[in-house]
Design an enzyme around this catalytic site. Structure first.
Site, PDB file in Angstrom:
ATOM      1  N   HIS A 197      24.425 -14.363  11.843  1.00 40.12           N
ATOM      2  CA  HIS A 197      24.155 -14.307  10.916  1.00 40.12           C
ATOM      3  C   HIS A 197      24.495 -14.825   9.694  1.00 40.12           C
ATOM      4  O   HIS A 197      24.692 -15.841   8.384  1.00 40.12           O
ATOM      5  CB  HIS A 197      23.773 -12.606   9.579  1.00 40.12           C
ATOM      6  CG  HIS A 197      22.651 -12.055  10.372  1.00 40.12           C
ATOM      7  ND1 HIS A 197      21.897 -11.784   8.621  1.00 40.12           N
ATOM      8  CD2 HIS A 197      22.334 -11.239  11.210  1.00 40.12           C
ATOM      9  CE1 HIS A 197      21.084 -11.863   9.722  1.00 40.12           C
ATOM     10  NE2 HIS A 197      21.368 -11.447  10.642  1.00 40.12           N
ATOM     11  N   ARG A 304      15.908 -11.532   2.090  1.00 43.09           N
ATOM     12  CA  ARG A 304      15.783 -10.257   3.184  1.00 43.09           C
ATOM     13  C   ARG A 304      17.325  -9.464   1.919  1.00 43.09           C
ATOM     14  O   ARG A 304      18.279  -9.741   1.599  1.00 43.09           O
ATOM     15  CB  ARG A 304      17.461 -11.042   3.441  1.00 43.09           C
ATOM     16  CG  ARG A 304      16.436 -11.950   4.373  1.00 43.09           C
ATOM     17  CD  ARG A 304      17.774 -12.842   5.361  1.00 43.09           C
ATOM     18  NE  ARG A 304      17.339 -12.697   7.116  1.00 43.09           N
ATOM     19  CZ  ARG A 304      17.324 -14.639   7.420  1.00 43.09           C
ATOM     20  NH1 ARG A 304      17.298 -15.915   6.262  1.00 43.09           N
ATOM     21  NH2 ARG A 304      17.043 -14.807   8.639  1.00 43.09           N
ATOM     22  N   ARG A 344      11.399  -8.153   2.040  1.00 42.69           N
ATOM     23  CA  ARG A 344      11.151  -7.826   3.049  1.00 42.69           C
ATOM     24  C   ARG A 344      12.039  -6.629   3.032  1.00 42.69           C
ATOM     25  O   ARG A 344      13.397  -6.608   2.446  1.00 42.69           O
ATOM     26  CB  ARG A 344      12.021  -8.396   4.254  1.00 42.69           C
ATOM     27  CG  ARG A 344      11.682  -7.733   5.369  1.00 42.69           C
ATOM     28  CD  ARG A 344      12.441  -8.304   6.604  1.00 42.69           C
ATOM     29  NE  ARG A 344      13.855  -8.797   6.283  1.00 42.69           N
ATOM     30  CZ  ARG A 344      14.837  -9.916   7.544  1.00 42.69           C
ATOM     31  NH1 ARG A 344      14.235  -9.780   8.600  1.00 42.69           N
ATOM     32  NH2 ARG A 344      15.889 -10.116   6.924  1.00 42.69           N
ATOM     33  N   GLU A 442       8.543  -9.180  15.748  1.00 40.85           N
ATOM     34  CA  GLU A 442       9.687  -9.804  15.810  1.00 40.85           C
ATOM     35  C   GLU A 442      10.558  -9.038  17.576  1.00 40.85           C
ATOM     36  O   GLU A 442      11.274  -9.245  17.602  1.00 40.85           O
ATOM     37  CB  GLU A 442      10.680  -9.601  14.668  1.00 40.85           C
ATOM     38  CG  GLU A 442      10.785  -8.367  13.880  1.00 40.85           C
ATOM     39  CD  GLU A 442      11.632  -8.675  12.708  1.00 40.85           C
ATOM     40  OE1 GLU A 442      12.548  -9.812  13.034  1.00 40.85           O
ATOM     41  OE2 GLU A 442      11.979  -7.961  12.019  1.00 40.85           O
ATOM     42  N   ASN A 465      13.698 -15.491  15.060  1.00 39.86           N
ATOM     43  CA  ASN A 465      15.495 -15.020  15.913  1.00 39.86           C
ATOM     44  C   ASN A 465      15.506 -13.605  16.737  1.00 39.86           C
ATOM     45  O   ASN A 465      16.248 -14.107  17.189  1.00 39.86           O
ATOM     46  CB  ASN A 465      16.096 -15.017  14.576  1.00 39.86           C
ATOM     47  CG  ASN A 465      16.419 -15.529  13.208  1.00 39.86           C
ATOM     48  OD1 ASN A 465      15.835 -17.187  13.478  1.00 39.86           O
ATOM     49  ND2 ASN A 465      16.579 -15.413  12.041  1.00 39.86           N
ATOM     50  N   ASP A 466      14.748 -12.915  16.104  1.00 32.46           N
ATOM     51  CA  ASP A 466      14.791 -11.613  16.870  1.00 32.46           C
ATOM     52  C   ASP A 466      13.789 -11.507  18.379  1.00 32.46           C
ATOM     53  O   ASP A 466      13.758 -11.250  19.112  1.00 32.46           O
ATOM     54  CB  ASP A 466      14.817 -10.420  15.266  1.00 32.46           C
ATOM     55  CG  ASP A 466      15.818  -9.942  15.001  1.00 32.46           C
ATOM     56  OD1 ASP A 466      16.946 -10.023  16.125  1.00 32.46           O
ATOM     57  OD2 ASP A 466      15.482  -9.524  13.622  1.00 32.46           O
ATOM     58  N   ARG A 476      21.357 -12.905  19.500  1.00 36.45           N
ATOM     59  CA  ARG A 476      21.005 -13.839  19.224  1.00 36.45           C
ATOM     60  C   ARG A 476      22.442 -14.800  18.992  1.00 36.45           C
ATOM     61  O   ARG A 476      22.757 -15.432  18.357  1.00 36.45           O
ATOM     62  CB  ARG A 476      20.234 -13.712  18.129  1.00 36.45           C
ATOM     63  CG  ARG A 476      20.870 -12.695  16.978  1.00 36.45           C
ATOM     64  CD  ARG A 476      19.344 -12.206  16.686  1.00 36.45           C
ATOM     65  NE  ARG A 476      19.715 -13.175  15.061  1.00 36.45           N
ATOM     66  CZ  ARG A 476      18.470 -12.452  13.907  1.00 36.45           C
ATOM     67  NH1 ARG A 476      17.566 -11.539  13.965  1.00 36.45           N
ATOM     68  NH2 ARG A 476      19.138 -12.684  12.490  1.00 36.45           N
ATOM     69  N   CYS A 513       8.944 -16.954   9.955  1.00 36.80           N
ATOM     70  CA  CYS A 513      10.496 -17.324   9.018  1.00 36.80           C
ATOM     71  C   CYS A 513      12.087 -17.199  10.295  1.00 36.80           C
ATOM     72  O   CYS A 513      13.061 -17.015   8.751  1.00 36.80           O
ATOM     73  CB  CYS A 513       9.887 -15.866   7.902  1.00 36.80           C
ATOM     74  SG  CYS A 513      10.787 -14.465   8.660  1.00 36.80           S
TER      75      CYS A 513
END
Ligand code: PEP
Ligand code: MG
Length: 595
Positions: A197, A304, A344, A442, A465-466, A476, A513
């Site tokens: 992050h 987010r 989201r 994800e 990403n996930d 990650r 995304c």
């Protein structure tokens, strides 16, 4: 190390860009520095009063926290803080602290530390593991008391006074969001990875970052001058003149590339033959929305929402959430007619832990996170859905659920949304009637269930990403396994192809995304598979837009065949290399962008 010797340390290129400046070493956690001294005659009363005031402040904080948690969280969390309250009010401990002041004649901070040191030692000696664990609770109460006494800023960045390169072991999302933006030139961390992050935030703020530097915190001194190269993933400490000149040359070259990739006024995502792949921005509360239009995004592909929770210990109220979502929705509407903001639902857990809300779990990445958290905290979910729906009265909203792994979750969410809509109607509160509802893909089970999911939702958004993390079982944020974090692993390609195909069969929109959308080799490959939207940190948009503007749909079809034509058993690197070679051959003028 000799502080005068120039040293270059290699890490992972995490967020593009260059910065130079003094080092600020950010040390999270750790002991709070306190003044410890012997008090003069007659000072006992004022020190006792300071102590009692601090106990009162901490009591109020804890009681506030407990009442919020009681309303919406697990019993376990409440118990932890009730236990802190008991420790705080323990008569023996209080007597002991007072006597350190009156008899030991030390100041209140010192009295707290001495009392707690004694209790810590006592608990640590116990045979029972449960009681040994209580040492953590004692530490926590001590921190609260010392913060109340010293006014010590909970943010270890309080000492940050001049624009600096932040050097840290690692930074949690909440630590990152609390940094004063105007004083941060870039990030260099021991741990972390390109999709952690801190990486996402650095990109969102257009700041360079290098992660995975090993032991950089012990190899630099506060105030030392460093060059940070986020594009190639390196930091140079104490550079000499020649290094500084070379760095300046790199910076100018980057500016030239940026100028070269200006899209010439075409909407981002327009292909050479006029076709299009929409290019959207990933945003979160706290970053300036202006960046979205500045870099040419055509909508907000991922908002987010959890960032509203990250720099605080309590849930933002429904109204506070509503105001934040409304701002994003109105902003999206101004980008172009019909542009939407894809909000989201709360995605906490994993590495996005929220103080006072996330409960302790042995394995938070596989725990009660994201949609699971919401479905087990219905009142939190209800407030958030109400806020999102209320915002939908002000523009086009898409609502997206994170980390969905089975169809029951989709059905539960649908029921909840219907009930929220019924309530809003009954209360005469306006909301948009055409809110599209989608899920993030994800986790592997979601990709494999895509065909069933597609019957029950309006769109998919693939969170690579996930998805890469969970498919490859590679954290990650952990640089030790960064080599396994492979978006082009054949397993990932299969999952994504299956997801896109399912979306197409059922006529629903599919976007990517995850940050891989921003990579000109990888993101364009997702587009070639038929992905309708690529959504990414704004600063990455111009490069992708330029590449897309240089290719036709026919080119994309040809590009989609590159991995297909690889022999069975090809590695992720080999597939990437083949795609890279194709791109360089097709667009030699943009070679720099693909290297
Ligand atoms: C993803 O997982 O790809 C994603 C976009 O979600 P986040 O990075 O916020 O987990
Ligand atoms: Mg995710």
């Amino acid at each position: 190390m000799n502080s005068k010797t120039p040293t270059t340390i290699a890490g992972l290129p995490t967020a593009r860009g260059y910065a130079s400046g003094p080092v600020f070493i950010y040390r999270g956690g750790g002991q709070i520095p306190i003044p410890e001294y012997v008090i003069g005659p007659g000072q006992e009363t004022s020190e006792l009063m300071r102590l009692h005031r601090a106990v009162g402040d901490v009591r109020r904080d804890l009681e506030g926290l407990i009442s919020v948690l009681k309303e919406r969280s697990g019993k376990e969390d409440v118990r932890v803080f009730e236990c802190h309250l008991m420790l705080l009010e323990d008569p023996t401990l209080n007597r002991e602290a007072s006597s350190h002041i009156t008899e030991g004649r030390v100041n209140a901070e010192s009295a707290v530390r001495r009392t707690i040191d004694g209790a810590r030692a006592q608990f640590a000696r116990m045979n029972d593991a449960y009681f040994r664990e209580r040492v953590r609770d004692i530490d926590d109460v001590e921190r609260r008391l010392l913060k109340a006494l010293t006014g010590y800023d909970r943010n270890p960045a309080a000492e940050l006074k001049v624009p600096s390169i932040i050097v840290a072991d690692d930074l949690t999302p909440s630590e990152t969001v609390q940094l004063p933006r105007d004083l941060v030139l870039g990030f260099a961390t021991n741990g972390g990875s390109t999709t952690s992050h801190v990486a996402l935030l650095a990109r969102a703020l257009a700041l360079p970052a290098v992660c995975g530097l090993g032991d950089v915190t012990s190899r630099v001194e506060p105030g030392e001058f460093v060059l940070l190269d986020g594009t190639n993933g390196a930091i140079t400490v104490n550079p000499d003149e020649a290094m500084r000149r070379e760095f300046e040359a790199l910076v100018s070259r980057q500016r030239a590339i940026a100028a070269e990739v200006a899209t010439g006024g075409l909407p981002a995502g327009t292909l050479k033959d006029g076709g299009e792949v929409l290019v959207y921005a990933n945003v979160h509360p706290g970053i300036p929305l202006a960046a979205v239009t500045e870099y040419g995004a055509r909508g907000i592909g991922l908002y987010r929402s959890e960032y509203l929770w990250l720099d605080r210990e309590t849930e933002p109220s429904e109204d506070e959430q509503f105001e934040a979502y409304k701002r994003a929705v109105i902003y999206a509407g101004k980008i172009r007619e019909g542009a939407s903001a894809c909000i989201r639902a709360l995605d906490i857990g994993g590495d996005k832990l929220v103080r006072g809300i996330s409960s302790k779990e042995a394995n938070p990445f596989l725990g009660n996170r994201s949609i699971r958290y919401l479905l087990s905290h219905r009142d939190v979910m209800r407030r958030q859905l109400r806020a999102i729906m209320r915002a939908s009265a002000f523009g086009k909203v898409k609502l997206m659920y994170p980390m969905v792994s089975c169809i029951e979750e989709i059905r539960e969410c649908a029921k909840m949304l219907e009930s929220v809509k019924r309530d809003l109607s009954a209360e005469d509160i306006p909301y948009g009637k055409d809110v599209r509802v989608g899920v993030m893909i994800e986790v592997p089970s979601a990709a494999l269930n895509a065909d069933a999911f597609a019957r029950e939702v309006d769109f998919f958004s693939i969170g690579t990403n996930d998805l890469v993390q969970y498919t490859m079982a590679a954290d990650r944020g952990n640089d030790a396994v960064a080599h396994l974090y492979q978006p082009f692993n054949p397993a990932i390609l299969r999952l994504i192809k299956e997801t896109v195909a399912a979306a197409k069969r059922h006529g629903i929109q599919v976007s990517v995304c995850g940050e891989s959308a921003a990579d000109p080799i990888v993101g364009v490959y997702w587009a070639s598979l038929g992905v309708d939207v690529l959504s990414m940190s704004s600063t990455y948009i111009p490069v992708i837009a330029k590449v897309l503007a240089s290719l036709t749909r026919h080119d994309l079809d040809e590009y989609a065949q590159v991995p297909e034509s690889m022999p069975p058993g090809s590695t992720a690197q080999e597939i990437f290399n083949a795609c890279q070679a194709w791109m360089i051959a097709r667009l030699p003028g943009l070679q720099d962008v693909f290297l």
